[in-house]
Design a protein around this motif. Sequence first.
Motif, mmCIF file in Angstrom:
data_model
loop_
_atom_site.group_PDB
_atom_site.id
_atom_site.type_symbol
_atom_site.label_atom_id
_atom_site.label_comp_id
_atom_site.label_asym_id
_atom_site.label_seq_id
_atom_site.Cartn_x
_atom_site.Cartn_y
_atom_site.Cartn_z
ATOM 1 N N VAL A 179 0.835 -1.198 0.000
ATOM 2 C CA VAL A 179 0.000 0.000 0.000
ATOM 3 C C VAL A 179 0.875 1.255 0.000
ATOM 4 C CG1 VAL A 179 -1.644 1.367 1.350
ATOM 5 C CG2 VAL A 179 -2.023 -1.084 1.021
ATOM 6 N N ILE A 180 1.938 1.233 0.788
ATOM 7 C CA ILE A 180 2.865 2.372 0.798
ATOM 8 C C ILE A 180 3.445 2.588 -0.592
ATOM 9 C CG2 ILE A 180 5.081 3.221 1.689
ATOM 10 C CD1 ILE A 180 4.431 1.634 4.291
ATOM 11 N N PHE A 181 3.871 1.498 -1.243
ATOM 12 C CA PHE A 181 4.441 1.616 -2.587
ATOM 13 C C PHE A 181 3.397 2.121 -3.578
ATOM 14 C CE2 PHE A 181 5.855 0.150 -6.734
ATOM 15 C CZ PHE A 181 7.190 0.519 -6.722
ATOM 16 N N TYR A 182 2.171 1.657 -3.431
ATOM 17 C CA TYR A 182 1.080 2.125 -4.284
ATOM 18 C C TYR A 182 0.908 3.630 -4.160
ATOM 19 C CZ TYR A 182 -3.810 2.884 -5.713
ATOM 20 O OH TYR A 182 -4.959 3.368 -6.297
ATOM 21 N N LEU A 183 0.894 4.144 -2.926
ATOM 22 C CA LEU A 183 0.746 5.580 -2.715
ATOM 23 C C LEU A 183 1.956 6.353 -3.229
ATOM 24 C CD1 LEU A 183 -0.784 5.550 0.891
ATOM 25 C CD2 LEU A 183 -1.986 5.942 -1.271
ATOM 26 N N GLN A 184 3.134 5.765 -3.098
ATOM 27 C CA GLN A 184 4.346 6.433 -3.574
ATOM 28 C C GLN A 184 4.385 6.541 -5.099
ATOM 29 O OE1 GLN A 184 7.182 3.788 -1.671
ATOM 30 N NE2 GLN A 184 7.819 5.384 -0.240
ATOM 31 N N THR A 185 3.756 5.606 -5.788
ATOM 32 C CA THR A 185 3.928 5.537 -7.238
ATOM 33 C C THR A 185 2.651 5.841 -8.010
ATOM 34 O OG1 THR A 185 3.644 3.113 -7.091
ATOM 35 C CG2 THR A 185 5.898 3.969 -7.137
ATOM 36 N N LEU A 186 1.636 6.400 -7.360
ATOM 37 C CA LEU A 186 0.499 6.932 -8.093
ATOM 38 C C LEU A 186 0.961 8.145 -8.898
ATOM 39 C CD1 LEU A 186 -2.358 6.755 -5.436
ATOM 40 C CD2 LEU A 186 -2.463 5.757 -7.722
ATOM 41 N N LYS A 187 0.489 8.252 -10.120
ATOM 42 C CA LYS A 187 0.918 9.337 -10.991
ATOM 43 C C LYS A 187 0.461 10.696 -10.451
ATOM 44 C CE LYS A 187 -3.123 9.225 -14.094
ATOM 45 N NZ LYS A 187 -3.704 10.523 -13.733
ATOM 46 N N ALA A 188 1.121 11.727 -10.892
ATOM 47 C CA ALA A 188 0.692 13.086 -10.569
ATOM 48 C C ALA A 188 -0.513 13.446 -11.423
ATOM 49 C CB ALA A 188 1.820 14.066 -10.828
ATOM 50 N N PRO A 189 -1.434 14.275 -10.914
ATOM 51 C CA PRO A 189 -2.543 14.750 -11.742
ATOM 52 C C PRO A 189 -2.031 15.465 -12.985
ATOM 53 C CG PRO A 189 -2.918 15.280 -9.436
ATOM 54 C CD PRO A 189 -1.502 14.780 -9.534
ATOM 55 N N ILE A 190 -2.733 15.316 -14.072
ATOM 56 C CA ILE A 190 -2.326 15.904 -15.350
ATOM 57 C C ILE A 190 -3.184 17.139 -15.628
ATOM 58 C CG2 ILE A 190 -2.113 15.502 -17.828
ATOM 59 C CD1 ILE A 190 -1.885 12.485 -17.147
ATOM 60 N N GLN A 191 -2.531 18.280 -15.831
ATOM 61 C CA GLN A 191 -3.284 19.504 -16.110
ATOM 62 C C GLN A 191 -3.975 19.404 -17.463
ATOM 63 O OE1 GLN A 191 -1.022 23.150 -16.082
ATOM 64 N NE2 GLN A 191 -2.835 24.443 -16.240
ATOM 65 N N ARG A 192 -5.154 20.011 -17.539
ATOM 66 C CA ARG A 192 -5.953 20.005 -18.761
ATOM 67 C C ARG A 192 -6.033 21.415 -19.349
ATOM 68 N NH1 ARG A 192 -7.524 17.880 -14.657
ATOM 69 N NH2 ARG A 192 -8.911 19.586 -14.070
ATOM 70 N N ASN A 193 -6.306 21.474 -20.639
ATOM 71 C CA ASN A 193 -6.551 22.755 -21.327
ATOM 72 C C ASN A 193 -5.403 23.750 -21.154
ATOM 73 O OD1 ASN A 193 -9.170 21.755 -21.967
ATOM 74 N ND2 ASN A 193 -9.897 22.415 -19.951
ATOM 75 N N ILE A 194 -4.191 23.267 -21.187
ATOM 76 C CA ILE A 194 -3.056 24.152 -20.886
ATOM 77 C C ILE A 194 -2.843 25.202 -21.980
ATOM 78 C CG2 ILE A 194 -1.843 22.509 -19.422
ATOM 79 C CD1 ILE A 194 -0.115 21.742 -21.782
ATOM 80 N N ASN A 195 -3.359 24.951 -23.186
ATOM 81 C CA ASN A 195 -3.181 25.917 -24.272
ATOM 82 C C ASN A 195 -4.337 26.904 -24.387
ATOM 83 O OD1 ASN A 195 -0.691 24.804 -25.151
ATOM 84 N ND2 ASN A 195 -1.802 23.154 -26.189
ATOM 85 N N ASP A 196 -5.327 26.754 -23.529
ATOM 86 C CA ASP A 196 -6.462 27.671 -23.522
ATOM 87 C C ASP A 196 -5.978 29.054 -23.079
ATOM 88 O OD1 ASP A 196 -8.769 29.092 -22.041
ATOM 89 O OD2 ASP A 196 -9.826 27.499 -23.109
ATOM 90 N N GLN A 197 -6.343 30.083 -23.816
ATOM 91 C CA GLN A 197 -5.861 31.433 -23.511
ATOM 92 C C GLN A 197 -6.345 31.932 -22.158
ATOM 93 O OE1 GLN A 197 -6.839 34.016 -26.799
ATOM 94 N NE2 GLN A 197 -5.244 33.168 -28.135
ATOM 95 N N ASP A 198 -7.574 31.580 -21.792
ATOM 96 C CA ASP A 198 -8.082 31.995 -20.481
ATOM 97 C C ASP A 198 -7.334 31.292 -19.354
ATOM 98 O OD1 ASP A 198 -9.941 33.790 -21.443
ATOM 99 O OD2 ASP A 198 -11.574 32.336 -21.483
ATOM 100 N N VAL A 199 -6.996 30.024 -19.563
ATOM 101 C CA VAL A 199 -6.221 29.281 -18.562
ATOM 102 C C VAL A 199 -4.841 29.906 -18.403
ATOM 103 C CG1 VAL A 199 -5.085 27.071 -18.068
ATOM 104 C CG2 VAL A 199 -7.466 27.106 -18.848
ATOM 105 N N GLN A 200 -4.214 30.249 -19.492
ATOM 106 C CA GLN A 200 -2.890 30.877 -19.428
ATOM 107 C C GLN A 200 -2.953 32.246 -18.752
ATOM 108 O OE1 GLN A 200 -1.644 30.825 -23.533
ATOM 109 N NE2 GLN A 200 -0.950 28.700 -23.440
#
Length: 399
Positions: free
Chosen positions: A249-270
């Motif tokens: 379980v510790i290893f599972y928590l250590q190796t869960l991926k980071a959240p991936i940002q969405r819509n990074i090229n959207d002008q309002d987001v930038q």
Amino acid sequence: MRKKLLVLTGIAASMLLYLSCNKVFPDAPSDDQILDGPIEGLTPDQTRIFLQGDVAFNDEIFTTEKGLGPLFVANSCGSCHAGDGKGHPFTTLTRFGQTDTISNQFLHSGGPQLQNRAIVGFQPEQIPAGATFSKFTPPANTGLGLLEAVSDATLLALSDPNDANGDGISGRPNWISTPQYSLIRTGAAIKNGKYIGRFGKKAAVYDLMQQTVNAYNQDMGINSTYEHYDTYNGHEVNPEVSNQTVLAVIFYLQTLKAPIQRNINDQDVQAGKQLFINNGCASCHTPQMQTGHSNIAALSNKTFFPFTDLLLHDMGVGLDDGYTEGTALTSEWRTPPLWGLGLSKNSQGGQYFLMHDGRAKSIEEAILMHGGEGGQSKSNFQNLSQVEKARLIKFLESL
């Protein structure tokens, strides 16, 4: 002729079933829409351990026959972290018993965590008279291994306990005592026999081993070789979960991926990101961090974007619950990572429950609850136009 017709009928039926299933079953969500999943770069053996931990975390449900209780809060890990996301008011924990930086005076009464449920024949805990308490909503789990792999030197470089630069921000580490089983990280900073905590609402947890062991023991009443003290009966008991499972379980928590940002090229987001920086939000919610060396190669020397400094900040009287942990003041809280914020509603019943106890029902409401060191950023946000506010919030929802 009849045989050919039967064959054609069978093929037609199979095609119809195939097409029907395609219409019935939705497409799998993209990686940026979910929090679950391993980081890139795991070896086959590491992937096997990750999957073992995944099953133990999300599928294992404890019963009295498996050691649940006698007092507990939940009967599984996943019940508080649906889809590895944030918890809900129904899964919010109550912590009690410490009012200053000295120590918890109610450990003999079940502190620091209220176990508000009990198996048959036992009575759940109640908050003792005179004990202050606070509600803690379970956080999302993703990217925790990256946060664990940041060096203490990095956190000390981000800290400014005396506000030497005069910007009104004075983040500092929570210096804590570690349990005997914690593996002290290479290059760890030490102060008066205490180490830097980085997990939990008050940064009072040293590492993911302590977090996991405490969760088994305090959340579910499940004892391990690391923590096998029954707070109800007041004596040591036999382990009820194997070391192999705990470590998986510790290893599972250590190796869960980071959240991936969405819509990074959207002008309002930038534009919203620039407003986030200009408003001073990034002074505490540090956008970018770097890991140091890790025994898990996939975590070593990685640049990532958590939007936290993992430090304590005084958030003012409005967020002072009169309860604390470690050497944090009652008004001090660890900067929560903002990555994954936009996906929070997925595990919270379609509605936001933000801040340490879920009291904020929207991102804007959470911003307006900032006081103390966050007061200037709040004022800067209030002075934005409606269009600018919408852009800033759109940026935060993209994380």
